[in-house]
Design a protein around this motif. Sequence first.
Motif, PDB file in Angstrom:
ATOM      1  N   CYS A   1     -54.797   0.705  20.535  1.00  0.00           N
ATOM      2  CA  CYS A   1     -54.023   0.916  21.759  1.00  0.00           C
ATOM      3  C   CYS A   1     -52.736   0.116  21.847  1.00  0.00           C
ATOM      4  O   CYS A   1     -51.745   0.588  22.391  1.00  0.00           O
ATOM      5  CB  CYS A   1     -54.874   0.523  22.968  1.00  0.00           C
ATOM      6  N   VAL A   2     -52.787  -1.136  21.380  1.00  0.00           N
ATOM      7  CA  VAL A   2     -51.704  -2.067  21.680  1.00  0.00           C
ATOM      8  C   VAL A   2     -50.756  -2.223  20.490  1.00  0.00           C
ATOM      9  O   VAL A   2     -51.200  -2.518  19.378  1.00  0.00           O
ATOM     10  CB  VAL A   2     -52.270  -3.444  22.097  1.00  0.00           C
TER      11      VAL A   2
ATOM     12  N   ARG B   1     -46.628  -5.207  22.398  1.00  0.00           N
ATOM     13  CA  ARG B   1     -47.566  -5.301  23.532  1.00  0.00           C
ATOM     14  C   ARG B   1     -47.403  -4.129  24.497  1.00  0.00           C
ATOM     15  O   ARG B   1     -47.506  -4.273  25.710  1.00  0.00           O
ATOM     16  CB  ARG B   1     -47.403  -6.631  24.296  1.00  0.00           C
ATOM     17  N   GLU B   2     -47.127  -2.962  23.928  1.00  0.00           N
ATOM     18  CA  GLU B   2     -47.149  -1.747  24.739  1.00  0.00           C
ATOM     19  C   GLU B   2     -48.506  -1.083  24.561  1.00  0.00           C
ATOM     20  O   GLU B   2     -49.120  -1.198  23.500  1.00  0.00           O
ATOM     21  CB  GLU B   2     -46.033  -0.793  24.307  1.00  0.00           C
ATOM     22  N   VAL B   3     -48.972  -0.398  25.587  1.00  0.00           N
ATOM     23  CA  VAL B   3     -50.250   0.309  25.504  1.00  0.00           C
ATOM     24  C   VAL B   3     -49.976   1.788  25.254  1.00  0.00           C
ATOM     25  O   VAL B   3     -49.384   2.468  26.096  1.00  0.00           O
ATOM     26  CB  VAL B   3     -51.081   0.132  26.794  1.00  0.00           C
TER      27      VAL B   3
ATOM     28  N   TYR C   1     -55.367   5.252  24.489  1.00  0.00           N
ATOM     29  CA  TYR C   1     -55.901   4.850  25.796  1.00  0.00           C
ATOM     30  C   TYR C   1     -56.763   5.976  26.368  1.00  0.00           C
ATOM     31  O   TYR C   1     -57.903   5.760  26.797  1.00  0.00           O
ATOM     32  CB  TYR C   1     -54.747   4.520  26.755  1.00  0.00           C
TER      33      TYR C   1
ATOM     34  N   SER D   1     -46.205   5.616  25.861  1.00  0.00           N
ATOM     35  CA  SER D   1     -46.951   4.431  26.288  1.00  0.00           C
ATOM     36  C   SER D   1     -47.068   4.387  27.804  1.00  0.00           C
ATOM     37  O   SER D   1     -46.344   5.080  28.527  1.00  0.00           O
ATOM     38  CB  SER D   1     -46.241   3.156  25.803  1.00  0.00           C
TER      39      SER D   1
ATOM     40  N   ASP E   1     -57.950  -6.818  26.559  1.00  0.00           N
ATOM     41  CA  ASP E   1     -56.532  -6.956  26.250  1.00  0.00           C
ATOM     42  C   ASP E   1     -55.736  -5.820  26.903  1.00  0.00           C
ATOM     43  O   ASP E   1     -54.714  -6.049  27.556  1.00  0.00           O
ATOM     44  CB  ASP E   1     -56.326  -6.946  24.727  1.00  0.00           C
ATOM     45  N   VAL E   2     -56.233  -4.601  26.729  1.00  0.00           N
ATOM     46  CA  VAL E   2     -55.576  -3.440  27.336  1.00  0.00           C
ATOM     47  C   VAL E   2     -55.569  -3.591  28.859  1.00  0.00           C
ATOM     48  O   VAL E   2     -54.565  -3.329  29.526  1.00  0.00           O
ATOM     49  CB  VAL E   2     -56.283  -2.126  26.914  1.00  0.00           C
TER      50      VAL E   2
ATOM     51  N   ILE F   1     -52.865  -6.328  29.852  1.00  0.00           N
ATOM     52  CA  ILE F   1     -51.482  -5.862  29.729  1.00  0.00           C
ATOM     53  C   ILE F   1     -51.152  -4.885  30.870  1.00  0.00           C
ATOM     54  O   ILE F   1     -50.090  -4.947  31.484  1.00  0.00           O
ATOM     55  CB  ILE F   1     -51.244  -5.163  28.369  1.00  0.00           C
TER      56      ILE F   1
END
Length: 208
Positions: A22-23, A27-29, A34, A77, A190-191, A194
């Motif tokens: 995902c990341v 640090r974009e999801v 997702y 994202s 983590d997801v 963020i």
Amino acid sequence: AMAAAAAGAFSLREVLDAFRGCVTEQREVLLEPYLSGWRGLIRFLQSLGAVFSFISKDAVAKVSLLESQQQRHRFVSLQSMVEQELLAGPAALRARPDSGCRTLLRLHRALRWLQLFLQGLRSGEPRTSVLCTDAYNASLAAHHPWVVRKAATLAFCALPSRDAFLEIMNVGPPEEAEAVLGEAIPYIADVYGITQELLERHGLLDLP
């Protein structure tokens, strides 16, 4: 295990793989994994029967809403989706019940509950109804009307045992399930972290 996965059965590994992917380094999801992670989580909820239908039905609706937003606007994202929608201005965003931001917020709250619940399962507390209620009270309960909270808490009393849950994870014996949980939870956390920061930064944590 592959055959079970092919038949649409839940496997914790697919959730692990999705959230692991995902990341980005920035640090974009990424929206694709997702949504894929959520589809796995929904299968997990559905495999537990009617107990969680009030959450899984809502999640199914929200995931397909986000999918259609993604296809229409080619969002890559969560960040690009949020930034794009904010261009219309906060008032316009608040007025839209089907916005990606509002939809994401609903999924985000449910993800917190699932994260806490999975952490509880891993911790070894044998009473799943206690785990689930604690996780719910620390996350979704605040956003649900009293009637729903009452029904949820009653439903949790009928949950299967911890061993049954570990079996539903579909990754082998209990210790294997615990190991995969241990691997998956930090990625989910983590997801969640963020996304929380993203929504907070833009003042979106209380979208109606």
